[in-house]
Design a protein around this motif. Sequence first.
Motif, short mmCIF file in Angstrom:
data_model
loop_
_atom_site.label_atom_id
_atom_site.label_comp_id
_atom_site.label_asym_id
_atom_site.label_seq_id
_atom_site.Cartn_x
_atom_site.Cartn_y
_atom_site.Cartn_z
N TYR A 211 0.83 -1.21 0.00
CA TYR A 211 0.00 0.00 0.00
C TYR A 211 0.87 1.26 0.00
O TYR A 211 0.64 2.20 -0.77
CB TYR A 211 -0.91 -0.02 1.22
N VAL A 212 1.88 1.25 0.87
CA VAL A 212 2.77 2.41 0.96
C VAL A 212 3.55 2.60 -0.34
O VAL A 212 3.73 3.73 -0.82
CB VAL A 212 3.72 2.27 2.16
N LYS A 215 1.26 4.14 -3.02
CA LYS A 215 0.94 5.53 -2.72
C LYS A 215 2.16 6.45 -2.83
O LYS A 215 2.04 7.62 -3.20
CB LYS A 215 0.34 5.65 -1.32
N ALA A 216 3.35 5.91 -2.49
CA ALA A 216 4.56 6.74 -2.50
C ALA A 216 5.22 6.81 -3.88
O ALA A 216 6.16 7.57 -4.08
CB ALA A 216 5.56 6.21 -1.48
N THR A 292 8.48 0.42 4.86
CA THR A 292 7.14 0.94 5.19
C THR A 292 7.23 2.25 5.96
O THR A 292 6.50 3.20 5.68
CB THR A 292 6.36 -0.10 6.01
N GLY A 295 8.46 4.93 3.67
CA GLY A 295 7.37 5.30 2.77
C GLY A 295 6.33 6.15 3.46
O GLY A 295 5.78 7.10 2.88
N GLY A 296 6.06 5.85 4.74
CA GLY A 296 5.12 6.67 5.50
C GLY A 296 5.63 8.09 5.65
O GLY A 296 4.84 9.04 5.63
N VAL A 298 7.43 9.65 3.45
CA VAL A 298 7.20 10.28 2.15
C VAL A 298 5.74 10.72 2.04
O VAL A 298 5.42 11.82 1.58
CB VAL A 298 7.57 9.32 1.00
N LEU A 299 4.83 9.85 2.48
CA LEU A 299 3.40 10.12 2.32
C LEU A 299 2.87 11.18 3.27
O LEU A 299 2.09 12.06 2.87
CB LEU A 299 2.60 8.82 2.54
N PHE A 300 3.28 11.09 4.53
CA PHE A 300 2.66 11.92 5.56
C PHE A 300 3.58 13.00 6.13
O PHE A 300 3.14 13.82 6.93
CB PHE A 300 2.14 11.04 6.69
N ARG A 313 -3.66 5.88 9.48
CA ARG A 313 -3.63 7.02 8.56
C ARG A 313 -4.03 6.62 7.14
O ARG A 313 -4.21 7.49 6.29
CB ARG A 313 -2.23 7.64 8.54
N PHE A 314 -4.11 5.31 6.86
CA PHE A 314 -4.45 4.86 5.51
C PHE A 314 -5.91 5.19 5.22
O PHE A 314 -6.77 5.15 6.10
CB PHE A 314 -4.24 3.35 5.35
#
Length: 512
Positions: A211-212, A215-216, A292, A295-296, A298-300, A313-314
């Motif tokens: 998933y990460v 999204k990333a 993971t 990647g988190g 990068v996303l958040f 947070r997903f």
Amino acid sequence: MALTTTSSDGRVDLADHSSIADSRFYNAELAPVPVAQRNWTTYNYFALWMGMAHNIPSYLLASGLIALGMDWVQAFMTITLGNIIVLIPMLLNSHAGTRYGIPFPVFARAFYGVRGANLAALLRAFIACGWFGIQTWVGGQAIYVIIGKLAGDGWMNASVVAGQPITLWISFAVFWILQMLIIWRGMDAVRKFENWTAPLVTVGFLIMLVYVLVKAGGFGPILSQPSKLGWGSDFWTVFAPSLMGMIAFWATLSLNMPDFTRFGGSQRKQFWGQILGLPTTMSFIAIVAILTTSGGAVLFGDVIWDPAALASRFSSPVVVVVALVALVLATISANLAANVVSPSYDFSNAFPKKVTFAVGGLITGIIGVVIMPWRLLADADVYINGWLGFYGGVLGAVAGVLISGYWLRARTVIAVEDLYREGGRYWFSGGWNIPALVATVVGAVLAVGGAHSASGNPFPKDGLIPFLKELYNYSWVVGLVAASLVYLLLNARTSRESAPASRPVTEGEAVV
């Protein structure tokens, strides 16, 4: 006359327990496992390690290093090296379990004394209780997030009690009860649960990683995240205590693996099961956690080291629920094997006629709550440099006594019957072996006397004992080496206290 037989692969069997069955230091669960019942295979040990390694606290090891400023290469290197190092004492202590069919606290009697072994066993047990509480807390968090995704904001934003939503406390209690129900059914139930969950426990982590990654935008943005420490002095200052923390993570199991290897079908099966199990599974969970967590970030825009908090947070409820259900199974599997089996035996060893395996598990569960694990997980620095670093040094000292005693003093030969006898070979001074106790205290003080923390929490910045401050960065190694040397030095002029009057014999021969 007692009959001790040795099979062709070196496993010793005490066929008749009648001479020790009435001893107050004996019960059925602490007794040597008959060779005919030692049937665990290479896969059983591989599955055991997969179940123990693939859990949320293992994930927190790697994600915590990212939170401390390492990049993915530095974090992966630190974890892999730590697990290779700790595998050595683990295999050395495992040998006695398979050879004699005895659990860790009984093994410790050969070197600490029949009564003194309780010191080593209870040190290990109380740390396991802490880990049980930690695992149960993070498992409860996962249940809390799962239900929150299904039930909505009312569940997640419930009224606060003692600093946490009351629904989180409920989730924690439910997770605790689930584990107690399994452990109450005994060791065989634990083995079956491990075998069933082992192939499944990777699912949750892989779902989160995929998933990460999607999204990333793939591996590129994740692997390009720079180290905040570089490769200079800032990195090496963090690396040493972090490496000790990685070793300390499994320092508990490096002592009590005889609790599992006592069921081994052969030395070869337990050896290869662990060789294939520990480094591979821990390296896998490490790289998944590193990717993971990165990647988190990068996303958040934040380094979220707790997987349950990250999953919350997903945006996809399906991803969150499926991933965290798998993580709950993983955490139960790890907690039962790593943090309930050992203290159950340890508490039973302290009160053989009163505490059964199941009652020992219940005691573990209660102490695990009293320790308040939510405080240990409040900060990555406290978790790695405080909790792991401190107890690793103490258990390193115990490992030093056991390894030097078994391999260098006893030369792997133990008089099994005397492990259960008052006044026997391992009675020493009223049941206590003073050199082993002195060696443990000296090793532990040198290892953790200088415990310090940059933030002043939980230890003073200058260390508990300031002139020992630098040694704390190498706590586990210091404890192991110092205790080994002191133990051997104190015993240098005495005969081998652990050697029985005669060798373990081949089948059909008798030992008086």
